[in-house]
Each structure stands twice: as structure tokens, then as C-alpha cells.
Design a protein around this motif. Structure first.
Motif, PDB file in Angstrom:
ATOM      1  N   GLY A 169       0.797  -1.223   0.000  1.00  0.00           N
ATOM      2  CA  GLY A 169       0.000   0.000   0.000  1.00  0.00           C
ATOM      3  C   GLY A 169       0.829   1.273   0.000  1.00  0.00           C
ATOM      4  O   GLY A 169       0.295   2.360  -0.265  1.00  0.00           O
ATOM      5  N   ASP A 170       2.146   1.164   0.278  1.00  0.00           N
ATOM      6  CA  ASP A 170       3.008   2.351   0.283  1.00  0.00           C
ATOM      7  C   ASP A 170       3.229   2.863  -1.136  1.00  0.00           C
ATOM      8  O   ASP A 170       3.264   2.105  -2.101  1.00  0.00           O
ATOM      9  CB  ASP A 170       4.363   2.029   0.914  1.00  0.00           C
ATOM     10  CG  ASP A 170       4.291   1.898   2.429  1.00  0.00           C
ATOM     11  OD1 ASP A 170       3.205   2.180   2.974  1.00  0.00           O
ATOM     12  OD2 ASP A 170       5.301   1.507   3.039  1.00  0.00           O
ATOM     13  N   LYS A 171       3.406   4.162  -1.229  1.00  0.00           N
ATOM     14  CA  LYS A 171       3.713   4.803  -2.510  1.00  0.00           C
ATOM     15  C   LYS A 171       5.156   5.292  -2.473  1.00  0.00           C
ATOM     16  O   LYS A 171       5.675   5.670  -1.428  1.00  0.00           O
ATOM     17  CB  LYS A 171       2.766   5.978  -2.774  1.00  0.00           C
ATOM     18  CG  LYS A 171       1.294   5.580  -2.863  1.00  0.00           C
ATOM     19  CD  LYS A 171       0.422   6.795  -3.145  1.00  0.00           C
ATOM     20  CE  LYS A 171      -1.061   6.425  -3.177  1.00  0.00           C
ATOM     21  NZ  LYS A 171      -1.370   5.504  -4.272  1.00  0.00           N
ATOM     22  N   PHE A 172       5.797   5.303  -3.623  1.00  0.00           N
ATOM     23  CA  PHE A 172       7.173   5.792  -3.704  1.00  0.00           C
ATOM     24  C   PHE A 172       7.423   6.366  -5.094  1.00  0.00           C
ATOM     25  O   PHE A 172       6.649   6.144  -6.037  1.00  0.00           O
ATOM     26  CB  PHE A 172       8.177   4.670  -3.407  1.00  0.00           C
ATOM     27  CG  PHE A 172       8.178   3.558  -4.429  1.00  0.00           C
ATOM     28  CD1 PHE A 172       9.022   3.615  -5.534  1.00  0.00           C
ATOM     29  CD2 PHE A 172       7.356   2.444  -4.284  1.00  0.00           C
ATOM     30  CE1 PHE A 172       9.030   2.593  -6.472  1.00  0.00           C
ATOM     31  CE2 PHE A 172       7.362   1.426  -5.207  1.00  0.00           C
ATOM     32  CZ  PHE A 172       8.197   1.502  -6.311  1.00  0.00           C
ATOM     33  N   GLN A 173       8.511   7.106  -5.194  1.00  0.00           N
ATOM     34  CA  GLN A 173       8.890   7.700  -6.483  1.00  0.00           C
ATOM     35  C   GLN A 173      10.144   7.007  -7.017  1.00  0.00           C
ATOM     36  O   GLN A 173      11.022   6.584  -6.258  1.00  0.00           O
ATOM     37  CB  GLN A 173       9.161   9.195  -6.327  1.00  0.00           C
ATOM     38  CG  GLN A 173       7.906  10.013  -6.060  1.00  0.00           C
ATOM     39  CD  GLN A 173       8.211  11.505  -6.008  1.00  0.00           C
ATOM     40  OE1 GLN A 173       9.329  11.907  -5.708  1.00  0.00           O
ATOM     41  NE2 GLN A 173       7.200  12.310  -6.309  1.00  0.00           N
ATOM     42  N   MET A 174      10.219   6.940  -8.332  1.00  0.00           N
ATOM     43  CA  MET A 174      11.369   6.332  -8.988  1.00  0.00           C
ATOM     44  C   MET A 174      11.871   7.297 -10.061  1.00  0.00           C
ATOM     45  O   MET A 174      11.081   7.863 -10.837  1.00  0.00           O
ATOM     46  CB  MET A 174      10.975   4.985  -9.606  1.00  0.00           C
ATOM     47  CG  MET A 174      12.134   4.119 -10.004  1.00  0.00           C
ATOM     48  SD  MET A 174      11.593   2.411 -10.320  1.00  0.00           S
ATOM     49  CE  MET A 174      13.130   1.712 -10.908  1.00  0.00           C
ATOM     50  N   VAL A 175      13.173   7.511 -10.070  1.00  0.00           N
ATOM     51  CA  VAL A 175      13.791   8.463 -10.993  1.00  0.00           C
ATOM     52  C   VAL A 175      14.471   7.698 -12.114  1.00  0.00           C
ATOM     53  O   VAL A 175      15.249   6.763 -11.869  1.00  0.00           O
ATOM     54  CB  VAL A 175      14.823   9.345 -10.262  1.00  0.00           C
ATOM     55  CG1 VAL A 175      15.438  10.358 -11.226  1.00  0.00           C
ATOM     56  CG2 VAL A 175      14.179  10.049  -9.073  1.00  0.00           C
ATOM     57  N   PHE A 176      14.188   8.102 -13.362  1.00  0.00           N
ATOM     58  CA  PHE A 176      14.775   7.467 -14.538  1.00  0.00           C
ATOM     59  C   PHE A 176      15.608   8.487 -15.300  1.00  0.00           C
ATOM     60  O   PHE A 176      15.114   9.581 -15.634  1.00  0.00           O
ATOM     61  CB  PHE A 176      13.682   6.903 -15.452  1.00  0.00           C
ATOM     62  CG  PHE A 176      12.842   5.839 -14.797  1.00  0.00           C
ATOM     63  CD1 PHE A 176      13.218   4.513 -14.850  1.00  0.00           C
ATOM     64  CD2 PHE A 176      11.679   6.189 -14.116  1.00  0.00           C
ATOM     65  CE1 PHE A 176      12.436   3.537 -14.244  1.00  0.00           C
ATOM     66  CE2 PHE A 176      10.902   5.221 -13.510  1.00  0.00           C
ATOM     67  CZ  PHE A 176      11.277   3.893 -13.568  1.00  0.00           C
ATOM     68  N   GLY A 177      16.856   8.132 -15.567  1.00  0.00           N
ATOM     69  CA  GLY A 177      17.737   9.033 -16.287  1.00  0.00           C
ATOM     70  C   GLY A 177      17.486   9.025 -17.788  1.00  0.00           C
ATOM     71  O   GLY A 177      16.741   8.189 -18.313  1.00  0.00           O
ATOM     72  N   GLU A 178      18.130   9.940 -18.468  1.00  0.00           N
ATOM     73  CA  GLU A 178      18.034  10.065 -19.917  1.00  0.00           C
ATOM     74  C   GLU A 178      19.416   9.890 -20.528  1.00  0.00           C
ATOM     75  O   GLU A 178      20.423  10.307 -19.957  1.00  0.00           O
ATOM     76  CB  GLU A 178      17.472  11.445 -20.299  1.00  0.00           C
ATOM     77  CG  GLU A 178      16.035  11.681 -19.877  1.00  0.00           C
ATOM     78  CD  GLU A 178      15.056  11.034 -20.842  1.00  0.00           C
ATOM     79  OE1 GLU A 178      15.499  10.509 -21.881  1.00  0.00           O
ATOM     80  OE2 GLU A 178      13.850  11.067 -20.552  1.00  0.00           O
TER      81      GLU A 178
END
Length: 411
Positions: A169-178
Motif C-alpha cells: 500500500g506504500d507509494k514511492f517515487q522512482m527516478v529514470f535518467g536520460e
């Protein structure tokens, strides 16, 4: 009536046989057979079980055969896309023995929290994904359900959940490079709907499972572009053959890579168990046979007068030898019986109650896996019986050297 068998049966059933000088040696021989069978059953069942489990776990994350662009070979990240419009998708109609084909794509990124971060690979899957393997791995929550609309649901490993203190149920952010450094990194938000534990830490710490549409959007691909296809076959023993067959029907720009090539070190390590099992079987059968030879020689020595009487009555050397070989076969059978009862009992206890744990960092599993098959149990018992009986032919030859006159006077 077979009089050799009749005499052997009378010897076995007599009270003097059970209380004779040879009784302890006979019991040791039976125990050696039983212990040998127990050790062989455990070594084969756990060896095959470990091989099977490790293969299943690697296949769960990769399929048996990976079909991709040549530039993507052996990489966890999909860089060069493949069109999903292929003749072999969704089914290999021209090749038998292929159970499933699924389209996937992967993208490396960083999970970011307020206190920590972790580099992982987002494996994007679609509605054609086979969740059978992960159903077994699931520890909390549910498996994601991906359809026609983009979903933020993800399945993460227990290893990552513990490190990042995530719960269902937890939410998180994920960073994707270019690849173009002038572009701003992209951030995506996900929700944990399930936590899995395959026990294969190398894979658990690498992958989270999410929607294929996220990877397509991050890579600016169209809906018909994917990273690679994962092909599942019915029989792992046919992996090399099926990989060749798959490769032969692919377009010229695509390549087929078997999972054993991608994880070569793991599969080479697994093969070592075969040598260990063969070595254990050879040693155990040899030890058991030597103990039975000793028991047989003691029986012959103890029954020297009986041998002389039988010969004086006209019995041939081979007939007398058969009496003792029948006797020895009974002892071997008794050892095999108790060995199977105890050995299979221990294996069933391990299979259902998980009594013996293992370090997943070393063995890729959390408990000793057990694989029980009627085929190898029967083959092992028949092989042990035949080898022991063949080896007992040599010591039984001693009977031919016993003369009736000296034997009858023997004390």
C-alpha cells in the motif's frame, strides 16, 4: 520346489540364525545397506531439487529463451526496441514444446525515499505475462493486474521492502535518467501492491515488476514496441534444441539467447551437484557391498558343516552357492526396505515441514528443496540390488573350495 530357496528360507527363519555369532555382522551389513540407501536418496532428492528450484527461479525472471535485438543481449535494460508484430507472437505455431511467449521491457532507475535510495530495474510486463512462478513467491499483498490502461501498481521483493521499509500500500517515487544528459530525468510514482521473495537475492535485489506501458512511455516508444520476448518451453532438458529451433525461425535482426548463457556461472555451479551425487552413489554402493561381502563370508564360515553335508548328498557347487545368494538377497532386500522407509520419510518431512533451512546468499533458496520421483527411486534400488548381488558372486566362489570330508569334520 526350488530346494535352494527352501533351505535359504529355513536358515533365515531359524532361531539359531538370529542368535548366532554372525548375527551382529549380519545386522551391520543390513544397516550399511539401509544407511547407503538413505544417503543416496537424500543426495539425489536434494541435488535434483536444488537444481530444479534454481532453474525455476532464474526462468521466472527471464524465460527459458530470450528473443531480442542483438544490441540487447545479456543486458537487464532494454535499449533497442523490437516490434511486437512478429509471426511467432503470441504463439510459436511452427515449433512444438513451447508453452508461452510474453512481451516485456526493462528500464533502470533509482527508488527515492526521504532517507534512502536504491538502484533497481523496472521490468515492464503486460496482460500476457505468466504470473504462475510469482504466485509461489508472493509473501504479502496481491499480484498486479495490468490491462489496457496504464497502472501504477508494482510488485517488489522482500529484500527491497526491508531495505527501504516499504509495506503493501506504500507509494514511492522512482527516478529514470536520460541518455541525453541535457534532458531532465523523469520521475514516476508507484504503489506497492505485493511483496515477493524468490530466495534468489541476485534477482530479488535487481527487479521490481510494473506495467510495460511505463517503460514504453519512458523510452518514447509506441505501443507496438517492446524490449524483448521471453519464451517458455515444456522441458528444460530440451533447452539447447529449442533455442536453436527458435533462432532458425526468427527474422535476421533478432537473436535467441538461452537462459543458461545469460546466467552461465549459476548453471555451471548447479552442474557440479551432478558430480557430487554420482560420487556419493558410488561410494555408498561400494561400502554397502563390502559389508555384505563380509557378512556372506561369515555366513559361509558358520555353515561350513552344512555345506559339506549338502555336497555329500550330491548338491553341486552352484546349488550351494545359490543357497547363500538367496540368503544374501534377503538381507539386501531388508536393508533396502528400511533404507527406503527411513529415507523417503525424512525427505517427505523436509518437503512438507521445511526442517532444514539454507542460506539464500549461498544456495539461492531458503530451505533444502526436495524432488521425489518414482523413476529414480526404483532405478536406485534395482541398481543397488544388482551391483551388490554381482559383487557377492566372487566371495560365494569360496564354497567351491570346501571339500565334504573336511567340512563335515569342521568345528
Amino acid at each position: 520346489m526350488n530346494y535352494e530357496f527352501f533351505i535359504a528360507k529355513r536358515i533365515i527363519g531359524s532361531k539359531s540364525y538370529k542368535s548366532s555369532v554372525s548375527a551382529p555382522i549380519i545386522k551391520i551389513g543390513i544397516a550399511a545397506i539401509a544407511i547407503g540407501i538413505i544417503v543416496m536418496l537424500i543426495s539425489i532428492a536434494t541435488g535434483l531439487g536444488l537444481q530444479k528450484k534454481i532453474r525455476e527461479k532464474v526462468v521466472a525472471f527471464n524465460g527459458h529463451v530470450v528473443v531480442s535485438n542483438y544490441d540487447n543481449n545479456l543486458s537487464n535494460e532494454s535499449k533497442v526496441p523490437v516490434t511486437i508484430n512478429q509471426e511467432f507472437y503470441p504463439n510459436f505455431k511452427t515449433i512444438e514444446g513451447i508453452s508461452h511467449v510474453q512481451a516485456v521491457a526493462s528500464k533502470f532507475g533509482l527508488i527515492r525515499t526521504e532517507t534512502d535510495f536504491e538502484g533497481v530495474v523496472l521490468k515492464g510486463v503486460g496482460k500476457d505475462y505468466n504470473w504462475d512462478y510469482f504466485s509461489e513467491f508472493l509473501r504479502e499483498g496481491t499480484l498486479p493486474a495490468f490491462g489496457d490502461t496504464m497502472s501504477d501498481e508494482v510488485l517488489i521483493s522482500q529484500y527491497l521492502a526491508n531495505r527501504l521499509q516499504f509495506k503493501v500500500g506504500d507509494k514511492f517515487q522512482m527516478v529514470f535518467g536520460e541518455e541525453d544528459l541535457q534532458r531532465v530525468p523523469k520521475i514516476r510514482a508507484f504503489t506497492v501492491v505485493g511483496i515477493y521473495n524468490s530466495g534468489f537475492q541476485e534477482l530479488d535485489e535487481t527487479f521490481i515488476i510494473g506495467d510495460l506501458k511505463h517503460v514504453q512511455r519512458l523510452n518514447r516508444w509506441s505501443e507496438d514496441m517492446i524490449g524483448n520476448f521471453e519464451v517458455f518451453i515444456d522441458d528444460f532438458d530440451e533447452l539447447d534444441q529449442k533455442t536453436v529451433e527458435v533462432y532458425q525461425v526468427l527474422p535476421s535482426l533478432l537473436n535467441a539467447t538461452k537462459v543458461s548463457s545469460k546466467y552461465g556461472s549459476v548453471f555451471e555451479w548447479v552442474k557440479i551437484f551432478d558430480n557430487n551425487v554420482y560420487g556419493i552413489i558410488g561410494i555408498m554402493i561400494l561400502v554397502a557391498a563390502i559389508n555384505m561381502i563380509t557378512a556372506l563370508l561369515v555366513l559361509i564360515l558358520e555353515r561350513t558343516q552344512m555345506i559339506g553335508i549338502l555336497k555329500a548328498l550330491g548338491s553341486s557347487d552352484w546349488s550351494v552357492r545359490k543357497v547363500f545368494l538367496y540368503n544374501a538377497s534377503y538381507l539386501i532386500g531388508l536393508g533396502l526396505f528400511w533404507g527406503n522407509v527411513i529415507g523417503l520419510g525424512l525427505l517427505l518431512m523436509q518437503k512438507y515441514f521445511k526442517l532444514v533451512p539454507l542460506n539464500p546468499e549461498t544456495y539461492y533458496v531458503t530451505e533444502a528443496p526436495v524432488y521425489i520421483s518414482v523413476d529414480y527411486v526404483i532405478l536406485l534400488n534395482v541398481g543397488t540390488f544388482l551391483v551388490c548381488m554381482i559383487m557377492l558372486l566372487v566371495p560365494s566362489y569360496v564354497i567351491t573350495k570346501i571339500t565334504p570330508v573336511k567340512a563335515i569334520r569342521f568345528e
